[in-house]
Design a protein around this motif. Structure first.
Motif, PDB file in Angstrom:
ATOM      1  N   MET A  31      72.201  12.469  17.090  1.00 48.77           N
ATOM      2  CA  MET A  31      72.250  13.637  17.972  1.00 48.77           C
ATOM      3  C   MET A  31      71.295  13.343  19.127  1.00 48.77           C
ATOM      4  O   MET A  31      70.109  13.659  19.072  1.00 48.77           O
ATOM      5  N   THR A  32      71.819  12.727  20.168  1.00 43.35           N
ATOM      6  CA  THR A  32      70.968  12.191  21.232  1.00 43.35           C
ATOM      7  C   THR A  32      70.728  13.158  22.386  1.00 43.35           C
ATOM      8  O   THR A  32      70.120  12.779  23.382  1.00 43.35           O
ATOM      9  N   GLY A  33      71.150  14.395  22.243  1.00 40.30           N
ATOM     10  CA  GLY A  33      70.886  15.375  23.296  1.00 40.30           C
ATOM     11  C   GLY A  33      69.420  15.715  23.414  1.00 40.30           C
ATOM     12  O   GLY A  33      68.923  16.010  24.503  1.00 40.30           O
ATOM     13  N   THR A  34      68.692  15.677  22.333  1.00 42.92           N
ATOM     14  CA  THR A  34      67.250  15.925  22.345  1.00 42.92           C
ATOM     15  C   THR A  34      66.583  14.640  22.818  1.00 42.92           C
ATOM     16  O   THR A  34      66.760  13.590  22.228  1.00 42.92           O
ATOM     17  N   GLY A  44      58.233  18.733  27.194  1.00 40.75           N
ATOM     18  CA  GLY A  44      59.312  19.649  26.834  1.00 40.75           C
ATOM     19  C   GLY A  44      60.700  19.040  26.716  1.00 40.75           C
ATOM     20  O   GLY A  44      61.642  19.748  26.371  1.00 40.75           O
ATOM     21  N   ALA A  45      60.859  17.757  26.979  1.00 43.35           N
ATOM     22  CA  ALA A  45      62.188  17.144  26.910  1.00 43.35           C
ATOM     23  C   ALA A  45      62.784  17.197  25.507  1.00 43.35           C
ATOM     24  O   ALA A  45      64.007  17.186  25.345  1.00 43.35           O
ATOM     25  N   CYS A  46      61.936  17.290  24.504  1.00 41.05           N
ATOM     26  CA  CYS A  46      62.392  17.267  23.109  1.00 41.05           C
ATOM     27  C   CYS A  46      62.535  18.659  22.502  1.00 41.05           C
ATOM     28  O   CYS A  46      62.647  18.794  21.286  1.00 41.05           O
ATOM     29  N   THR A  47      62.571  19.701  23.324  1.00 44.89           N
ATOM     30  CA  THR A  47      62.584  21.070  22.801  1.00 44.89           C
ATOM     31  C   THR A  47      63.854  21.362  22.012  1.00 44.89           C
ATOM     32  O   THR A  47      64.967  21.107  22.472  1.00 44.89           O
ATOM     33  N   VAL A  48      63.658  21.892  20.817  1.00 43.74           N
ATOM     34  CA  VAL A  48      64.722  22.401  19.956  1.00 43.74           C
ATOM     35  C   VAL A  48      64.243  23.765  19.464  1.00 43.74           C
ATOM     36  O   VAL A  48      63.127  24.190  19.784  1.00 43.74           O
ATOM     37  N   HIS A  49      65.057  24.450  18.685  1.00 42.54           N
ATOM     38  CA  HIS A  49      64.636  25.726  18.103  1.00 42.54           C
ATOM     39  C   HIS A  49      64.468  25.581  16.603  1.00 42.54           C
ATOM     40  O   HIS A  49      65.287  24.938  15.940  1.00 42.54           O
ATOM     41  N   SER A  95      71.026  20.843  37.273  1.00 42.21           N
ATOM     42  CA  SER A  95      70.695  19.453  36.938  1.00 42.21           C
ATOM     43  C   SER A  95      70.733  18.540  38.140  1.00 42.21           C
ATOM     44  O   SER A  95      71.644  18.605  38.960  1.00 42.21           O
ATOM     45  N   GLN A  96      69.735  17.688  38.202  1.00 46.37           N
ATOM     46  CA  GLN A  96      69.743  16.626  39.190  1.00 46.37           C
ATOM     47  C   GLN A  96      69.898  15.330  38.410  1.00 46.37           C
ATOM     48  O   GLN A  96      71.002  14.889  38.173  1.00 46.37           O
ATOM     49  N   CYS A  97      68.826  14.753  37.897  1.00 45.70           N
ATOM     50  CA  CYS A  97      69.008  13.579  37.041  1.00 45.70           C
ATOM     51  C   CYS A  97      69.443  14.018  35.647  1.00 45.70           C
ATOM     52  O   CYS A  97      70.136  13.300  34.949  1.00 45.70           O
ATOM     53  N   GLY A  98      68.991  15.221  35.239  1.00 45.36           N
ATOM     54  CA  GLY A  98      69.433  15.804  33.980  1.00 45.36           C
ATOM     55  C   GLY A  98      68.621  15.465  32.753  1.00 45.36           C
ATOM     56  O   GLY A  98      68.824  16.064  31.701  1.00 45.36           O
ATOM     57  N   TYR A  99      67.683  14.543  32.852  1.00 39.96           N
ATOM     58  CA  TYR A  99      66.973  14.089  31.662  1.00 39.96           C
ATOM     59  C   TYR A  99      66.232  15.221  30.957  1.00 39.96           C
ATOM     60  O   TYR A  99      66.283  15.341  29.744  1.00 39.96           O
ATOM     61  N   CYS A 100      65.572  16.077  31.705  1.00 38.02           N
ATOM     62  CA  CYS A 100      64.766  17.143  31.104  1.00 38.02           C
ATOM     63  C   CYS A 100      65.578  18.391  30.795  1.00 38.02           C
ATOM     64  O   CYS A 100      65.081  19.308  30.134  1.00 38.02           O
ATOM     65  N   GLN A 101      66.793  18.450  31.256  1.00 39.60           N
ATOM     66  CA  GLN A 101      67.526  19.711  31.239  1.00 39.60           C
ATOM     67  C   GLN A 101      67.831  20.252  29.852  1.00 39.60           C
ATOM     68  O   GLN A 101      67.859  21.463  29.658  1.00 39.60           O
ATOM     69  N   ASN A 102      68.049  19.399  28.871  1.00 41.34           N
ATOM     70  CA  ASN A 102      68.312  19.918  27.525  1.00 41.34           C
ATOM     71  C   ASN A 102      67.110  20.698  27.013  1.00 41.34           C
ATOM     72  O   ASN A 102      67.256  21.787  26.449  1.00 41.34           O
ATOM     73  N   GLY A 103      65.917  20.176  27.231  1.00 39.63           N
ATOM     74  CA  GLY A 103      64.711  20.891  26.847  1.00 39.63           C
ATOM     75  C   GLY A 103      64.516  22.156  27.666  1.00 39.63           C
ATOM     76  O   GLY A 103      64.101  23.193  27.146  1.00 39.63           O
ATOM     77  N   GLN A 104      64.837  22.089  28.954  1.00 34.16           N
ATOM     78  CA  GLN A 104      64.736  23.271  29.824  1.00 34.16           C
ATOM     79  C   GLN A 104      65.669  24.371  29.313  1.00 34.16           C
ATOM     80  O   GLN A 104      65.284  25.542  29.222  1.00 34.16           O
TER      81      GLN A 104
END
Length: 152
Positions: A31-34, A44-49, A95-104
């Motif tokens: 699960m590579t979205g994180t 915060g890039a690794c944020t999950v709930h 999203s621009q590069c998108g790398y941080c966006q999943n955590g955001q």
């Protein structure tokens, strides 16, 4: 072997109990979205709930998750709040590069689950631990306000 509930499904992880959730998600469960950003819970890039609250997966050992419900970005759009945030992210071209966006996104969902009409100060506080190298902070704020408006 550890069983974790991730995105509503029981999943088996064969790793040392001290293994951070981030690596169990990425390396074992594919699960590579994180994302990995810093490894010290600062970006915060690794944020999950965990049980509906944002946590940093890079510093949370799988041993601390027994009985917890984990939601990753892959499961984020399965409820009304998550769907509203994801849709607002697209509408506002965040999203621009998108790398941080999943955590955001995961932090924004956590905010809107607890506060449907956040002020700018609420948004700043909830999003303070999420860094964006591309500087899309104004679009992030706009998307959160947009999602809040759609949620009523």
């Amino acid at each position: 072997m550890t069983t974790l509930e991730i995105n509503g499904k029981p999943m088996q992880v064969d790793a040392d109990p001290s293994t951070p959730l981030l690596w169990a998600l990425r390396d074992q469960l594919h699960m590579t979205g994180t994302k990995f950003g810093c490894g010290i819970a600062a970006c915060g890039a690794c944020t999950v709930h965990m049980n509906g609250q944002p946590i940093r997966a890079c510093v949370t050992p799988i041993s601390a998750l027994q009985g917890a419900r984990i939601t990753t970005i892959e499961g984020a759009g399965t409820d009304k709040v998550g769907r509203a945030v994801l849709d607002a992210w697209v509408r506002n071209d965040v999203s621009q590069c998108g790398y941080c966006q999943n955590g955001q996104v995961m932090s924004a969902i956590g905010l809107l689950r607890n506060k449907r009409k956040p002020t700018d100060a609420d948004i700043d506080q909830a999003m303070a631990g999420n860094l964006c190298r591309c500087g899309t902070y104004q679009r992030i704020r706009a998307a959160i306000k947009d999602a809040a408006k759609t949620l009523g």
